[in-house]
Design an enzyme around this catalytic site. Structure first.
Site, mmCIF file in Angstrom:
data_model
loop_
_atom_site.group_PDB
_atom_site.id
_atom_site.type_symbol
_atom_site.label_atom_id
_atom_site.label_comp_id
_atom_site.label_asym_id
_atom_site.label_seq_id
_atom_site.Cartn_x
_atom_site.Cartn_y
_atom_site.Cartn_z
ATOM 1 N N TYR A 49 0.827 -1.204 0.000
ATOM 2 C CA TYR A 49 0.000 0.000 0.000
ATOM 3 C C TYR A 49 0.865 1.260 0.000
ATOM 4 O O TYR A 49 1.768 1.420 0.831
ATOM 5 C CB TYR A 49 -0.927 0.021 1.227
ATOM 6 C CG TYR A 49 -1.663 1.339 1.361
ATOM 7 C CD1 TYR A 49 -2.738 1.636 0.524
ATOM 8 C CD2 TYR A 49 -1.240 2.308 2.273
ATOM 9 C CE1 TYR A 49 -3.381 2.848 0.604
ATOM 10 C CE2 TYR A 49 -1.887 3.532 2.360
ATOM 11 C CZ TYR A 49 -2.953 3.794 1.530
ATOM 12 O OH TYR A 49 -3.589 5.010 1.607
ATOM 13 N N ASN A 191 2.000 11.045 6.281
ATOM 14 C CA ASN A 191 1.086 10.201 7.055
ATOM 15 C C ASN A 191 1.591 10.143 8.491
ATOM 16 O O ASN A 191 2.663 9.625 8.767
ATOM 17 C CB ASN A 191 1.050 8.795 6.446
ATOM 18 C CG ASN A 191 -0.163 8.014 6.886
ATOM 19 O OD1 ASN A 191 -0.800 8.357 7.871
ATOM 20 N ND2 ASN A 191 -0.467 6.959 6.158
ATOM 21 N N ARG A 279 -12.659 30.641 47.497
ATOM 22 C CA ARG A 279 -12.494 29.525 48.417
ATOM 23 C C ARG A 279 -12.190 28.206 47.710
ATOM 24 O O ARG A 279 -11.455 27.363 48.230
ATOM 25 C CB ARG A 279 -13.781 29.382 49.240
ATOM 26 C CG ARG A 279 -13.660 28.406 50.365
ATOM 27 C CD ARG A 279 -14.928 28.114 51.137
ATOM 28 N NE ARG A 279 -16.097 28.908 50.836
ATOM 29 C CZ ARG A 279 -17.339 28.429 50.939
ATOM 30 N NH1 ARG A 279 -17.540 27.164 51.312
ATOM 31 N NH2 ARG A 279 -18.375 29.190 50.681
ATOM 32 N N GLU A 408 -12.068 5.950 4.620
ATOM 33 C CA GLU A 408 -11.635 6.516 5.905
ATOM 34 C C GLU A 408 -12.898 7.014 6.601
ATOM 35 O O GLU A 408 -13.220 8.201 6.596
ATOM 36 C CB GLU A 408 -10.611 7.624 5.648
ATOM 37 C CG GLU A 408 -9.364 7.048 4.964
ATOM 38 C CD GLU A 408 -8.534 8.073 4.224
ATOM 39 O OE1 GLU A 408 -8.845 9.274 4.321
ATOM 40 O OE2 GLU A 408 -7.587 7.668 3.532
#
Length: 498
Positions: A49, A191, A279, A408
């Site tokens: 890839y 990437n 406080r 994606e």
């Protein structure tokens, strides 16, 4: 010297602020082995890839061997699709450092020359011009890292001093040659989570200083309002056991120790308890401190991580999803809560100081009220900034949108989550500047009594850039002058942590 995988946040902050980055020499061997392992797989004809295939939804498209170099060039050019203002130069320095450290771990399949090219840009302070917007924080910070990577090959644009020059000219001025990319090297460069991580780290460094400044401003407000230091007693906080709360209470005790103003009303004060904004500072700021500490742990891990894809592990090439920046997104969303809450409680202290019923001070901290409006609208400004930070604090990590034709299909939105922190930090610096001005004014109504040494030192810093408010004048320059000191960490350095 920073070893890949072992960077600590103070060292990274030093690089971000202009310091050098040097790596131990042993990084080259593991990087060379990784590149050789990848080259062997490519030579064997295997489909890998992003090395000899297309990207994202186009991963099934095989690329011929004679087009592999062009594939990497096309990747950088097509992915440089960012928009918006350019990232600040310190953030770009940090991005370069994080990318070099990640690739130097030897799991990305790049040659040593790629790491050397990143280090050379950093050393020469040739900083790629990176548009801030265009990343969704999964598949890495693709668009911004593509803009960074273009400069390495002599394209894109870069800062050289204050000027933004074409990438080729910027390299030439520094005596650097353009990089010729090998297989996968373009993909390895763009990437990863380095942009979102650098943005989150820069915001973390600012938030840590702002939290310390908020304690100093809060302690000053306690004395200006003749508040009590009893709520900061260590025994109270030990009974709860929250570590941030314990540390904040100790810091507040140290800040108020030795105050003549506090001693002047220790006996006979009719008030039993102060409002929460005075406080409950340990409970609120302590919770913020714990959030920032957790974010720091997550971001330090991410700064040392290998987050590109695919990864070269030994002789294997593994596809995974380390580029998904969900840890960074969650850390950024948590930091947003801290920044919003520190501003919210500071704004309430400003409102308290300007209210004569609550503070016992002249209305709006000025004599001859009516003729003079004093801090009336400065409090309104603080309220506006507080409201903006509340809106910005909404979580970004839950706002996923699918990209790349649904390949994606879940993204982190980490880059936007981290980017918005910078606006929030700017707003918080403005709120704290108003509080410091108001509290400094409040202290002066108790003269000749002195506050504690650190508080008086902070008062001196304020008065060094902004005179006491005797009659109405334009307040914006005073706020801007004090804010500049806040952003330089001048007040934060007065706080002692145990």
């Amino acid at each position: 010297m920073i070893a890949p995988g072992q960077a600590r946040l103070p060292a990274l902050r030093a690089v971000m602020e202009g310091g050098p980055l040097a790596l131990p020499e042993d990084w080259r061997a593991v990087v060379e082995a990784s590149a050789a392992a990848l080259a062997a797989r490519v030579a064997g004809g295997e489909a890998l890839y992003g090395v000899n295939t297309g990207f994202g939804k186009l991963a099934s498209t095989r690329i011929p061997g004679d087009q592999l170099a062009q594939l990497q060039l096309n990747l950088l050019r097509s992915h440089a699709a960012g928009t918006g203002p350019l990232l600040p130069r310190p953030v770009v320095r940090l991005i370069l450092a994080l990318k070099a450290l990640s690739l130097a771990r030897g799991a990305s399949g790049v040659r040593p020359v790629v790491v050397e090219a990143l280090l050379a840009l950093l050393a020469a302070d040739v900083l790629p011009a990176i548009p801030a917007r265009g990343s969704v924080g999964a598949s890495g910070d693709l668009a911004p890292l593509a803009h960074l990577s273009l400069v390495l090959i002599g394209e894109g644009e870069a800062f050289v001093g204050d000027a933004v020059l074409p990438g080729a000219e910027a390299l030439a001025r520094a005596g650097l040659a353009p990089l010729a990319l090998g297989p996968k090297e373009g993909l390895a460069l763009l990437n990863g989570t380095q942009v979102s991580t650098a943005l989150a780290l820069a915001a973390l460094f600012a938030a840590e200083d702002l939290l310390a400044t908020s304690l100093l401003a809060g302690a000053m407000s306690v004395d200006a309002a003749r508040g009590s230091d009893t709520p900061f007693d260590a025994r109270i906080h030990e009974l709860r056991g929250q570590p941030g709360q314990i540390r904040v209470a100790a810091a507040l005790r140290a800040l108020l120790a030795g105050s003549q103003i506090r001693e002047s009303h220790r006996e006979g004060d009719p008030r039993v308890q102060d409002p929460y904004s005075l406080r409950c500072q340990p409970q609120v700021a302590g919770a913020c401190l714990d959030l920032l500490a957790h974010a720091a742990t997550v971001l330090e891990r991410e700064a040392n991580a290998v987050t590109d894809n695919p990864l070269v592990v030994g002789a294997e090439v593994l596809s995974g999803g380390n580029f998904h920046a969900e840890p960074v997104a969650f850390a950024a969303d948590a930091m947003a809560l801290a920044l919003a809450e520190l501003g919210a409680i500071s704004e309430r202290r400003i409102a308290l100081l300007t209210d004569p019923v609550l503070s016992g001070l002249p209305a709006f901290l000025v004599r001859e009220g009516g003729l003079n409006s004093g801090f009336m609208i400065a409090q309104v400004t603080a309220a506006a900034l507080t409201a903006e930070n509340r809106a910005l604090a909404a979580p970004r990590s839950v706002d996923s949108l699918p990209t790349s034709a649904n390949q994606e299909d879940h993204v982190s939105m980490a880059t936007g989550a981290a980017l918005r922190l910078h606006d929030m930090a700017d707003n918080l610096a403005g709120i704290l500047s108003v509080e410091l001005l108001a509290a400094a004014q409040g202290l002066e109504f108790h003269r000749p009594l002195q506050s504690a040494p650190a508080i008086e030192a902070a008062h001196g810093l304020v008065r060094g850039v902004a005179a006491a408010w005797e009659a109405d004048r334009v307040m914006a320059p005073d706020i801007a002058a004090v804010k500049a000191l806040v952003e330089r960490g001048r007040f934060a350095r007065l706080v002692e942590w145990s």
